[in-house]
Scaffold this active site. Structure first.
Site, short mmCIF file in Angstrom:
data_model
loop_
_atom_site.label_atom_id
_atom_site.label_comp_id
_atom_site.label_asym_id
_atom_site.label_seq_id
_atom_site.Cartn_x
_atom_site.Cartn_y
_atom_site.Cartn_z
N ASP A 14 2.13 6.65 13.39
CA ASP A 14 0.84 6.41 12.76
C ASP A 14 0.32 7.78 12.35
O ASP A 14 0.03 8.62 13.21
CB ASP A 14 -0.09 5.72 13.77
CG ASP A 14 -1.50 5.53 13.25
OD1 ASP A 14 -1.87 6.11 12.21
OD2 ASP A 14 -2.26 4.81 13.93
N ILE A 15 0.20 8.03 11.07
CA ILE A 15 -0.18 9.36 10.56
C ILE A 15 -1.53 9.81 11.11
O ILE A 15 -1.78 11.01 11.25
CB ILE A 15 -0.14 9.39 9.02
CG1 ILE A 15 -0.07 10.83 8.49
CG2 ILE A 15 -1.31 8.61 8.42
CD1 ILE A 15 0.27 10.93 7.02
N GLY A 36 -4.51 0.01 3.53
CA GLY A 36 -3.34 0.75 3.94
C GLY A 36 -3.67 2.05 4.65
O GLY A 36 -4.61 2.14 5.44
N ASP A 38 -4.92 4.76 3.49
CA ASP A 38 -6.23 5.28 3.09
C ASP A 38 -7.32 4.74 4.01
O ASP A 38 -8.13 5.50 4.56
CB ASP A 38 -6.50 4.89 1.63
CG ASP A 38 -7.74 5.52 1.03
OD1 ASP A 38 -8.25 6.52 1.58
OD2 ASP A 38 -8.20 5.02 0.00
N SER A 121 2.03 5.64 -2.81
CA SER A 121 2.11 4.59 -3.83
C SER A 121 3.05 3.44 -3.52
O SER A 121 3.23 2.56 -4.36
CB SER A 121 2.45 5.17 -5.22
OG SER A 121 1.34 5.85 -5.75
#
Length: 174
Positions: A14-15, A36, A38, A121
């Site tokens: 998980d970033i 998402g 963001d 993307s």
């Protein structure tokens, strides 16, 4: 093994939990949060991130904007607005490459030692994951090869399957 190869690695994570100098947010052009990665970054960073993003007044596709990390364990969030996939004939490849390149340029300017990228993307924007991974791998390898002071890169995948796509792309680039 080329020297720059160790400078790009793929992890499943998980970033928003990483302790690195900077993370890249796959943002929309408004910079006001979304779905998402963001949305996850905005939720984890807290409301101060949204306040700073509002002051930035957006980000054109392929460009970057920088904010503080707030509640994240990072110094900077580098926001980049990736292209929406429209079939591949509308400059999507070049815009996606620009997201990676511009993020690295900004990270280098900021003196960042380690930067983590999501797969830009490939979620709601519909960019084919294999094609996006190949563009990311090429762009990152070229930049690191040409810029000795470039930060180390972590490509963050949300699943083992998406990590495998990124790893294959890096192997193919060499």
């Amino acid at each position: 093994m080329k020297q720059e190869q160790h400078r790009i690695r793929v992890i499943v994570a998980d970033i928003t939990t990483l302790e690195v100098d900077a993370i890249v947010n796959a943002a929309n052009t408004s910079l006001l949060g979304g779905g998402g990665v963001d949305g996850a970054i905005h939720r984890a960073a807290g409301p101060a991130l949204l306040d700073e993003c509002r002051r930035l007044r957006g980000c054109p596709t392929g460009e970057v904007r920088v904010t503080a990390g707030y509640r994240l364990k990072v110094r900077f969030v580098i926001h980049t607005a990736g292209p929406v996939w429209r079939g591949g004939g509308n400059g999507e490849d070049d815009l996606l490459a620009s997201c990676y390149r511009r993020s690295l340029e900004e990270a280098e300017r900021l003196g960042v030692g380690t930067i983590a990228f999501p797969a830009i993307s490939t979620g709601a924007y519909g960019f084919p994951p294999e094609r996006a991974a190949a563009i990311a791998a090429r762009t990152l390898r070229t930049y690191i090869s040409d810029h000795p002071a470039a930060p180390d890169v972590i490509l963050v995948a949300f699943s083992r399957a998406s990590a495998a796509v990124l790893e294959r792309a890096l192997e193919e680039v060499g």
